[in-house]
Design an enzyme around this catalytic site. Structure first.
Site, PDB file in Angstrom:
ATOM      1  N   ILE A  12      -4.711 -20.315   9.778  1.00  0.00           N
ATOM      2  CA  ILE A  12      -3.675 -21.347   9.967  1.00  0.00           C
ATOM      3  C   ILE A  12      -2.294 -20.832   9.571  1.00  0.00           C
ATOM      4  CG2 ILE A  12      -3.849 -22.560   7.733  1.00  0.00           C
ATOM      5  CD1 ILE A  12      -3.458 -24.110  11.261  1.00  0.00           C
ATOM      6  N   SER A  34      -1.643 -12.558  -0.474  1.00  0.00           N
ATOM      7  CA  SER A  34      -2.927 -12.567   0.219  1.00  0.00           C
ATOM      8  C   SER A  34      -3.647 -11.277  -0.133  1.00  0.00           C
ATOM      9  CB  SER A  34      -2.673 -12.641   1.733  1.00  0.00           C
ATOM     10  OG  SER A  34      -3.759 -13.213   2.395  1.00  0.00           O
ATOM     11  N   ARG A  35      -4.981 -11.363  -0.215  1.00  0.00           N
ATOM     12  CA  ARG A  35      -5.715 -10.151  -0.558  1.00  0.00           C
ATOM     13  C   ARG A  35      -5.737  -9.180   0.612  1.00  0.00           C
ATOM     14  NH1 ARG A  35     -10.854 -13.547  -2.234  1.00  0.00           N
ATOM     15  NH2 ARG A  35     -10.378 -14.090  -0.082  1.00  0.00           N
ATOM     16  N   LYS A  88      -4.096 -29.311   4.331  1.00  0.00           N
ATOM     17  CA  LYS A  88      -5.128 -30.344   4.262  1.00  0.00           C
ATOM     18  C   LYS A  88      -6.499 -29.686   4.249  1.00  0.00           C
ATOM     19  CE  LYS A  88      -7.442 -30.496   7.460  1.00  0.00           C
ATOM     20  NZ  LYS A  88      -8.329 -29.583   8.277  1.00  0.00           N
ATOM     21  N   ASP A 166     -13.848 -31.269   7.869  1.00  0.00           N
ATOM     22  CA  ASP A 166     -12.606 -30.475   7.832  1.00  0.00           C
ATOM     23  C   ASP A 166     -11.706 -30.868   9.013  1.00  0.00           C
ATOM     24  OD1 ASP A 166     -11.088 -27.930   6.723  1.00  0.00           O
ATOM     25  OD2 ASP A 166     -11.166 -27.762   8.904  1.00  0.00           O
TER      26      ASP A 166
HETATM   27  P1  NAP Z   1      -9.100 -18.934   6.491  1.00  0.00           P
HETATM   28  O1  NAP Z   1      -8.401 -18.155   7.547  1.00  0.00           O
HETATM   29  O2  NAP Z   1     -10.575 -18.743   6.347  1.00  0.00           O
HETATM   30  O3  NAP Z   1      -8.487 -18.688   5.051  1.00  0.00           O
HETATM   31  C1  NAP Z   1      -7.098 -18.582   4.786  1.00  0.00           C
HETATM   32  C2  NAP Z   1      -6.856 -17.466   3.782  1.00  0.00           C
HETATM   33  O4  NAP Z   1      -7.208 -17.899   2.471  1.00  0.00           O
HETATM   34  C3  NAP Z   1      -7.714 -16.229   4.007  1.00  0.00           C
HETATM   35  O5  NAP Z   1      -7.155 -15.410   4.983  1.00  0.00           O
HETATM   36  C4  NAP Z   1      -7.774 -15.601   2.638  1.00  0.00           C
HETATM   37  O6  NAP Z   1      -6.719 -14.675   2.531  1.00  0.00           O
HETATM   38  C5  NAP Z   1      -7.546 -16.764   1.694  1.00  0.00           C
HETATM   39  N1  NAP Z   1      -8.807 -17.026   0.975  1.00  0.00           N
HETATM   40  C6  NAP Z   1      -9.989 -17.419   1.484  1.00  0.00           C
HETATM   41  N2  NAP Z   1     -10.898 -17.593   0.509  1.00  0.00           N
HETATM   42  C7  NAP Z   1     -10.277 -17.290  -0.639  1.00  0.00           C
HETATM   43  C8  NAP Z   1     -10.671 -17.274  -2.000  1.00  0.00           C
HETATM   44  N3  NAP Z   1     -11.920 -17.601  -2.359  1.00  0.00           N
HETATM   45  N4  NAP Z   1      -9.760 -16.934  -2.928  1.00  0.00           N
HETATM   46  C9  NAP Z   1      -8.500 -16.609  -2.564  1.00  0.00           C
HETATM   47  N5  NAP Z   1      -8.057 -16.602  -1.289  1.00  0.00           N
HETATM   48  C10 NAP Z   1      -8.944 -16.942  -0.344  1.00  0.00           C
HETATM   49  O7  NAP Z   1      -8.846 -20.493   6.653  1.00  0.00           O
HETATM   50  P2  NAP Z   1      -7.850 -21.300   7.603  1.00  0.00           P
HETATM   51  O8  NAP Z   1      -8.527 -21.653   8.875  1.00  0.00           O
HETATM   52  O9  NAP Z   1      -6.522 -20.650   7.663  1.00  0.00           O
HETATM   53  O10 NAP Z   1      -7.797 -22.669   6.764  1.00  0.00           O
HETATM   54  C11 NAP Z   1      -7.090 -22.774   5.537  1.00  0.00           C
HETATM   55  C12 NAP Z   1      -6.757 -24.237   5.337  1.00  0.00           C
HETATM   56  O11 NAP Z   1      -5.979 -24.684   6.449  1.00  0.00           O
HETATM   57  C13 NAP Z   1      -7.990 -25.138   5.260  1.00  0.00           C
HETATM   58  O12 NAP Z   1      -7.835 -26.107   4.272  1.00  0.00           O
HETATM   59  C14 NAP Z   1      -8.044 -25.778   6.644  1.00  0.00           C
HETATM   60  O13 NAP Z   1      -8.620 -27.067   6.617  1.00  0.00           O
HETATM   61  C15 NAP Z   1      -6.579 -25.832   7.015  1.00  0.00           C
HETATM   62  N6  NAP Z   1      -6.357 -25.863   8.463  1.00  0.00           N
HETATM   63  C16 NAP Z   1      -7.018 -24.988   9.296  1.00  0.00           C
HETATM   64  C17 NAP Z   1      -6.851 -25.097  10.686  1.00  0.00           C
HETATM   65  C18 NAP Z   1      -7.578 -24.165  11.653  1.00  0.00           C
HETATM   66  O14 NAP Z   1      -7.483 -24.387  12.870  1.00  0.00           O
HETATM   67  N7  NAP Z   1      -8.287 -23.145  11.211  1.00  0.00           N
HETATM   68  C19 NAP Z   1      -5.991 -26.070  11.216  1.00  0.00           C
HETATM   69  C20 NAP Z   1      -5.271 -26.876  10.344  1.00  0.00           C
HETATM   70  C21 NAP Z   1      -5.482 -26.780   8.969  1.00  0.00           C
HETATM   71  P3  NAP Z   1      -6.968 -13.278   1.802  1.00  0.00           P
HETATM   72  O15 NAP Z   1      -8.442 -12.953   1.906  1.00  0.00           O
HETATM   73  O16 NAP Z   1      -6.111 -12.312   2.524  1.00  0.00           O
HETATM   74  O17 NAP Z   1      -6.529 -13.511   0.402  1.00  0.00           O
END
Ligand code: NAP
Length: 307
Positions: A12, A34-35, A88, A166
């Site tokens: 996101i 970010s890691r 969110k 979610d």
């Molecule tokens: P994601 O790509 O799986 O995770 C986002 C980033 O968070 C990862 O790239 C990782 O970065 C970091 N991360 C993940 N687990 C972690 C941990 N245990 N400790 C520290 N850092 C961690 O997820 P996403 O889809 O972007 O979603 C993130 C949020 O945005 C959620 O709450 C989701 O509901 C919301 N969202 C998502 C979407 C969608 O379409 N995907 C749409 C709207 C809102 P590093 O590994 O580089 O640190």
């Protein structure tokens, strides 16, 4: 312009936050944490404490991590005197978000629990139109393909990941913004794959004759629709709130295309407004309904799921 850092450079952040910030007149993206992820041309930290110590002048952080790890980052940021914007759902539990709200309040900082779907262009006109109508029935139909929107994201099926809620919480964020009365969950069915911890499908009945169906196994046309039957006709919000019709008549330009454009620029404009006004915005209503559905829901075992 104010300086901001983006934390958790994943799906996101890359799809929405980075372009929204690049186009913003309010914000300058000056650091990422970010890691593994980075943004070209922006100073990158791999450790949050190192960022907090190294860039004390960056007044605002936007946290794009999944909900479970997010709390520790939000608490550290507030304790270090930074304003905080939360993706969110705002946390893994209700109490942790309340704790953050108290911390922000005591420190005179802004905490913004964002709900991006509330920024879809049909939502405010729908709320205004419904304000003086008698609402007879509401039907939410939220069906999408988890493999398309969360490719390989195992956390959505881990405890605290919320599963199909979610995306489902986006529907509830719209619903709680447009209905002129409060609602509460009365019954729920949760379909949990036998190898997972969170639901892949759910049905909820709420007071006010509201029914919601959430399904994450839907591979055809993606459906994000809310229908509201009233004494003055049927209001339909489709495409996640981007398209509004009343008795089939288009209200405003039909959006078409991907649902999200426009939502994130509006979230960052709102964050700038809140920081400027020294205010916070933390509405937990959508998350309360998810928590209640999880508390009250009857579990059914569904087929195993693998990405
Ligand atoms: P994601 O790509 O799986 O995770 C986002 C980033 O968070 C990862 O790239 C990782 O970065 C970091 N991360 C993940 N687990 C972690 C941990 N245990 N400790 C520290 N850092 C961690 O997820 P996403 O889809 O972007 O979603 C993130 C949020 O945005 C959620 O709450 C989701 O509901 C919301 N969202 C998502 C979407 C969608 O379409 N995907 C749409 C709207 C809102 P590093 O590994 O580089 O640190």
């Amino acid at each position: 312009m104010r300086d901001i850092a983006l934390v958790g450079i994943g799906k996101i952040a890359t799809d929405q936050h980075v372009p929204a910030l690049a186009a913003s007149e309010d914000w300058r993206l000056v650091a990422t944490v970010s890691r593994s992820g980075t943004v070209e041309g922006v100073e990158a930290f791999t450790d949050f404490d190192a960022f907090l110590e190294g860039r004390p002048e960056v007044g605002t952080v936007s946290l794009c991590l999944p909900p479970v790890p997010r709390y520790a980052y939000a608490e550290a940021a507030l304790r270090a005197g930074r304003h905080v914007m939360l993706e969110k759902p705002p946390g893994a539990t209700l109490a942790e978000v309340q704790a953050l709200a108290r911390l922000a309040d005591e420190a005179g900082l802004t905490l913004y629990a964002t709900w991006h779907s509330r920024m879809a262009p049909g939502v405010a006109p729908a709320r205004d139109w419904l304000a003086d109508k008698r609402i007879e029935r509401v039907a939410i139909d939220w069906r999408e393909d988890v493999r398309r929107w969360h490719p390989g994201q195992e956390w959505v099926f881990e405890p605290g990941g919320m599963g199909v809620f979610d995306p489902g919480i986006n529907a509830l964020s719209i619903l709680t913004a447009i209905l002129p009365f409060d609602i509460h969950v009365q019954q729920a069915t949760l379909e949990v794959p036998e190898n997972r911890q969170t639901p892949i499908g759910a049905e909820i009945a709420l007071s006010g004759n509201v029914r919601a169906v959430f399904d994450w196994r839907h591979e055809g046309e993606q459906t994000w629709r809310i229908e509201v039957d009233t004494d003055a006709g049927r209001l339909t919000l489709s495409e996640g709130g981007h398209r509004l019709t009343i008795d089939g008549a288009e209200q405003g330009p039909a959006a078409g295309g991907a649902p999200i454009p426009g939502e994130y620029p509006a979230l960052y404009a709102r964050m700038a407004e809140l920081v400027g006004a020294g205010a916070s915005d933390v509405d937990l209503a959508p998350m309360i309904h998810v928590a209640d559905a999880m508390t009250l829901g009857r579990r059914e075992t569904a087929r195993p799921f693998e990405f």
